[in-house]
Design an enzyme around this catalytic site. Structure first.
Site, PDB file in Angstrom:
ATOM      1  N   LYS A 192      17.203  26.735  -1.372  1.00  0.00           N
ATOM      2  CA  LYS A 192      16.939  26.198  -0.031  1.00  0.00           C
ATOM      3  C   LYS A 192      15.972  25.014  -0.102  1.00  0.00           C
ATOM      4  O   LYS A 192      16.184  23.995   0.544  1.00  0.00           O
ATOM      5  CB  LYS A 192      16.336  27.279   0.889  1.00  0.00           C
ATOM      6  CG  LYS A 192      17.190  28.516   1.056  1.00  0.00           C
ATOM      7  CD  LYS A 192      16.611  29.467   2.098  1.00  0.00           C
ATOM      8  CE  LYS A 192      15.236  30.011   1.769  1.00  0.00           C
ATOM      9  NZ  LYS A 192      15.187  30.874   0.581  1.00  0.00           N
ATOM     10  N   ARG A 208      12.904  34.701   9.187  1.00  0.00           N
ATOM     11  CA  ARG A 208      13.228  35.691   8.152  1.00  0.00           C
ATOM     12  C   ARG A 208      13.374  37.089   8.734  1.00  0.00           C
ATOM     13  O   ARG A 208      13.686  38.025   7.988  1.00  0.00           O
ATOM     14  CB  ARG A 208      12.072  35.723   7.146  1.00  0.00           C
ATOM     15  CG  ARG A 208      12.353  35.110   5.782  1.00  0.00           C
ATOM     16  CD  ARG A 208      11.042  35.150   5.016  1.00  0.00           C
ATOM     17  NE  ARG A 208      11.123  35.009   3.612  1.00  0.00           N
ATOM     18  CZ  ARG A 208      10.897  33.875   2.944  1.00  0.00           C
ATOM     19  NH1 ARG A 208      10.676  32.759   3.596  1.00  0.00           N
ATOM     20  NH2 ARG A 208      10.894  33.882   1.635  1.00  0.00           N
ATOM     21  N   ARG A 223      11.438  30.177 -13.005  1.00  0.00           N
ATOM     22  CA  ARG A 223      11.031  29.090 -12.113  1.00  0.00           C
ATOM     23  C   ARG A 223       9.533  28.782 -12.235  1.00  0.00           C
ATOM     24  O   ARG A 223       8.704  29.676 -12.179  1.00  0.00           O
ATOM     25  CB  ARG A 223      11.361  29.489 -10.667  1.00  0.00           C
ATOM     26  CG  ARG A 223      10.952  28.438  -9.649  1.00  0.00           C
ATOM     27  CD  ARG A 223      11.599  28.675  -8.325  1.00  0.00           C
ATOM     28  NE  ARG A 223      10.917  29.684  -7.526  1.00  0.00           N
ATOM     29  CZ  ARG A 223      11.161  29.902  -6.236  1.00  0.00           C
ATOM     30  NH1 ARG A 223      12.090  29.198  -5.618  1.00  0.00           N
ATOM     31  NH2 ARG A 223      10.514  30.836  -5.583  1.00  0.00           N
ATOM     32  N   ARG A 280       4.654  31.150  -9.899  1.00  0.00           N
ATOM     33  CA  ARG A 280       4.128  31.837  -8.723  1.00  0.00           C
ATOM     34  C   ARG A 280       3.971  33.322  -9.026  1.00  0.00           C
ATOM     35  O   ARG A 280       4.809  33.924  -9.679  1.00  0.00           O
ATOM     36  CB  ARG A 280       5.074  31.632  -7.537  1.00  0.00           C
ATOM     37  CG  ARG A 280       4.915  30.297  -6.887  1.00  0.00           C
ATOM     38  CD  ARG A 280       6.016  29.959  -5.923  1.00  0.00           C
ATOM     39  NE  ARG A 280       6.457  31.054  -5.064  1.00  0.00           N
ATOM     40  CZ  ARG A 280       7.362  30.916  -4.097  1.00  0.00           C
ATOM     41  NH1 ARG A 280       7.921  29.745  -3.872  1.00  0.00           N
ATOM     42  NH2 ARG A 280       7.720  31.952  -3.367  1.00  0.00           N
ATOM     43  N   ARG A 284      11.054  41.204  -3.266  1.00  0.00           N
ATOM     44  CA  ARG A 284      11.475  40.136  -2.351  1.00  0.00           C
ATOM     45  C   ARG A 284      12.970  40.209  -2.046  1.00  0.00           C
ATOM     46  O   ARG A 284      13.395  39.966  -0.927  1.00  0.00           O
ATOM     47  CB  ARG A 284      11.138  38.765  -2.954  1.00  0.00           C
ATOM     48  CG  ARG A 284       9.664  38.451  -2.879  1.00  0.00           C
ATOM     49  CD  ARG A 284       9.303  37.325  -3.812  1.00  0.00           C
ATOM     50  NE  ARG A 284       9.730  36.036  -3.330  1.00  0.00           N
ATOM     51  CZ  ARG A 284       9.906  34.969  -4.115  1.00  0.00           C
ATOM     52  NH1 ARG A 284       9.709  35.066  -5.409  1.00  0.00           N
ATOM     53  NH2 ARG A 284      10.253  33.822  -3.596  1.00  0.00           N
TER      54      ARG A 284
END
Ligand code: AMP
Length: 208
Positions: free
Chosen positions: A13, A88, A125, A154, A165
């Site tokens: 996204k 969300r 990532r 992260r 998540r």
């Protein structure tokens, strides 16, 4: 114009939102980036958000809704906004509809990626601390090509938080797909393609 990008963490996204900013001049409003900025600046909101975010849980609706709607109310000039990571939950989607009144959302793009690919992407990532540009593990130790910032993994891209998540996405965010489909706003985009092909589908959806 208001475009909403809906999709699981790691679906791409943010990448597509940045491209929409570059090509169409839309302002990228990312609830995750706004929250990370609050954390960096150690605001009250940032401190409240910290433990939720590190576990991969959602930050409570009331604070996120206020934060994003405040930001949207500042973005009245220019060609429009691409919303990334918000809404969300059902209460967030309803609050957004109410705030927008008659004008509403132009299109909701659901960027679809299978779960095993999401896990692979998230655990590989690395993100720039300065501008949030994503990289892979191979770039670790280098500086960001856009702003020279430091790259880091992260806390919520670690395996335990990633699993949580994805669960949170399935339970709380996935139902929004039906919600927007019912309103005739939803367009599905295959997020498993390479970035340029996803962008081509996004542009096609915006043209209609
Ligand atoms: P993201 O960068 O979009 O993956 O968001 C990172 C984290 O910020 C999420 O795992 C949540 O903890 C929090 N967050 C971002 N957007 C929202 C939202 N719309 N509602 C609740 N929490 C959010």
């Amino acid at each position: 114009m208001l475009v909403v990008l809906l999709g699981a963490p790691g679906a791409g996204k943010g990448t597509q939102a940045d491209i929409l900013t570059e090509r169409n001049g839309l302002t990228h409003v990312s609830s995750g980036d706004l929250l990370r900025m609050h954390r960096q600046q150690k605001t009250e909101l940032g401190q409240l958000a910290q433990s939720y975010m590190d576990r991969g849980d959602l930050v409570p609706d009331d604070v996120v809704i206020r934060m994003v709607l405040d930001k949207l109310s500042e973005e009245t000039d220019g060609p429009g906004v691409v919303l990334d990571g918000f809404p969300r939950t059902a209460p967030q989607a309803k609050a957004l509809d109410e705030a927008l009144g008659g004008s509403g959302i132009d299109v909701v793009l659901h960027v679809k990626v299978p779960e095993d690919e999401l896990v692979r992407r998230l655990s590989n990532r690395y993100i720039c601390r300065g501008c949030s540009r994503p990289y892979t593990a191979e770039s670790m130790g280098k500086a960001c090509e856009s702003c020279g910032g430091e790259l880091y993994q992260r806390e919520d891209d670690m395996p335990e938080a990633v699993r949580n998540r994805l669960q949170v996405y399935a339970n709380q965010t996935y139902p929004l797909i039906d919600y927007y489909e019912g309103k005739g706003k939803l367009v599905e985009v295959n997020g498993l393609q390479d970035v340029d092909a996803v962008t081509a589908d996004v542009m096609e959806a915006l043209a209609h």
